[in-house]
Design a protein around this motif. Sequence first.
Motif, PDB file in Angstrom:
ATOM      1  N   SER A 189      51.550  40.988  46.472  1.00 32.92           N
ATOM      2  CA  SER A 189      51.166  41.204  47.865  1.00 32.92           C
ATOM      3  C   SER A 189      51.812  42.442  48.450  1.00 32.92           C
ATOM      4  CB  SER A 189      51.588  40.005  48.719  1.00 32.92           C
ATOM      5  OG  SER A 189      50.925  38.845  48.346  1.00 32.92           O
ATOM      6  N   GLU A 221      45.962  40.289  50.785  1.00 35.49           N
ATOM      7  CA  GLU A 221      45.523  39.330  49.769  1.00 35.49           C
ATOM      8  C   GLU A 221      46.272  39.620  48.470  1.00 35.49           C
ATOM      9  OE1 GLU A 221      43.350  36.699  49.889  1.00 35.49           O
ATOM     10  OE2 GLU A 221      43.458  37.056  52.052  1.00 35.49           O
ATOM     11  N   ARG A 258      47.209  40.503  44.715  1.00 33.33           N
ATOM     12  CA  ARG A 258      46.616  41.320  43.660  1.00 33.33           C
ATOM     13  C   ARG A 258      47.625  41.350  42.522  1.00 33.33           C
ATOM     14  NH1 ARG A 258      42.033  43.742  44.989  1.00 33.33           N
ATOM     15  NH2 ARG A 258      42.301  45.255  43.362  1.00 33.33           N
ATOM     16  N   ASP A 278      48.590  49.123  41.577  1.00 35.95           N
ATOM     17  CA  ASP A 278      49.016  47.844  41.011  1.00 35.95           C
ATOM     18  C   ASP A 278      48.438  47.678  39.613  1.00 35.95           C
ATOM     19  OD1 ASP A 278      46.356  46.962  41.298  1.00 35.95           O
ATOM     20  OD2 ASP A 278      46.780  45.863  43.132  1.00 35.95           O
ATOM     21  N   VAL A 310      45.725  46.529  38.613  1.00 35.86           N
ATOM     22  CA  VAL A 310      44.271  46.665  38.520  1.00 35.86           C
ATOM     23  C   VAL A 310      43.802  48.076  38.844  1.00 35.86           C
ATOM     24  CG1 VAL A 310      42.080  45.856  39.487  1.00 35.86           C
ATOM     25  CG2 VAL A 310      43.909  44.243  39.054  1.00 35.86           C
ATOM     26  N   HIS A 362      44.589  51.049  45.722  1.00 32.98           N
ATOM     27  CA  HIS A 362      43.913  50.418  46.842  1.00 32.98           C
ATOM     28  C   HIS A 362      44.424  51.004  48.156  1.00 32.98           C
ATOM     29  CE1 HIS A 362      43.092  47.573  43.679  1.00 32.98           C
ATOM     30  NE2 HIS A 362      44.394  47.541  43.466  1.00 32.98           N
ATOM     31  N   HIS A 378      44.941  50.168  52.107  1.00 34.97           N
ATOM     32  CA  HIS A 378      45.072  49.025  53.010  1.00 34.97           C
ATOM     33  C   HIS A 378      45.161  49.510  54.456  1.00 34.97           C
ATOM     34  CE1 HIS A 378      46.045  45.982  49.876  1.00 34.97           C
ATOM     35  NE2 HIS A 378      46.440  47.062  49.222  1.00 34.97           N
ATOM     36  N   VAL A 432      42.231  45.218  52.599  1.00 40.79           N
ATOM     37  CA  VAL A 432      41.861  46.267  51.651  1.00 40.79           C
ATOM     38  C   VAL A 432      40.638  46.994  52.194  1.00 40.79           C
ATOM     39  CG1 VAL A 432      41.062  46.764  49.315  1.00 40.79           C
ATOM     40  CG2 VAL A 432      42.810  45.021  49.679  1.00 40.79           C
ATOM     41  N   SER A 450      38.978  50.176  47.011  1.00 41.78           N
ATOM     42  CA  SER A 450      39.686  50.004  45.741  1.00 41.78           C
ATOM     43  C   SER A 450      39.068  50.891  44.688  1.00 41.78           C
ATOM     44  CB  SER A 450      39.567  48.558  45.246  1.00 41.78           C
ATOM     45  OG  SER A 450      40.340  47.689  46.005  1.00 41.78           O
ATOM     46  N   ASP A 489      39.460  50.679  40.657  1.00 41.59           N
ATOM     47  CA  ASP A 489      40.075  49.986  39.520  1.00 41.59           C
ATOM     48  C   ASP A 489      40.255  50.932  38.347  1.00 41.59           C
ATOM     49  OD1 ASP A 489      40.110  47.758  41.064  1.00 41.59           O
ATOM     50  OD2 ASP A 489      38.401  46.785  40.094  1.00 41.59           O
TER      51      ASP A 489
END
Length: 192
Positions: A127, A143, A145, A167, A169, A172, A174, A181, A184, A186
Amino acid sequence: MRKLLIPAIVLASSMLALALPGDLDTTFGVTGGSLISDFASSQLNERERDAAIQSDGKLVVVGSRERANLFSDDYLVARYNADGTLDTTFGTGGFFTLFDGLVDDSANAVAILPDGKIIVAGGAAGSLIAFSAHDGTLLWRSEPRPCGYSSPQLWQDASGDQVLLLDGVGVHGHDVETGNVLWSADWGDTSE
């Protein structure tokens, strides 16, 4: 029981040259350049992971505090005055903990936004959490992640301010007011 040890290093001095950049600042803390904090006698281990300096010179330190007999960690956030004493106006006696009910809750990185918000990244759920610089109250939580160890960064563009975080993934953006978010990107499949 282990205690949190934080040395103070002089990074730069434009006023009075009492020490060279990189030298230990022996005026910081109560032990001649370092400080030892024991946040609760029932805890087994406290670990510092990251620190940031607020515009008023106060030092915010984040990490984890082991929970006795539960084999899990809490987020630990502490704030020190510029002289190395705990800032008792912050949290409860200068610090607070946060437990999400997960095994490895740990604050891994911290950033201070220009408006004073303290942004903490980490935890088993990954988080982003924002706290008030005034007293440490929780403002918002993103949320969960996959966990990352990068420091949150402020991103400013024509659409406004955002907090960026890398992170497990991807990266992102925020919203600084809500933690939602906004976008993003990925990493994609990295198995090859």
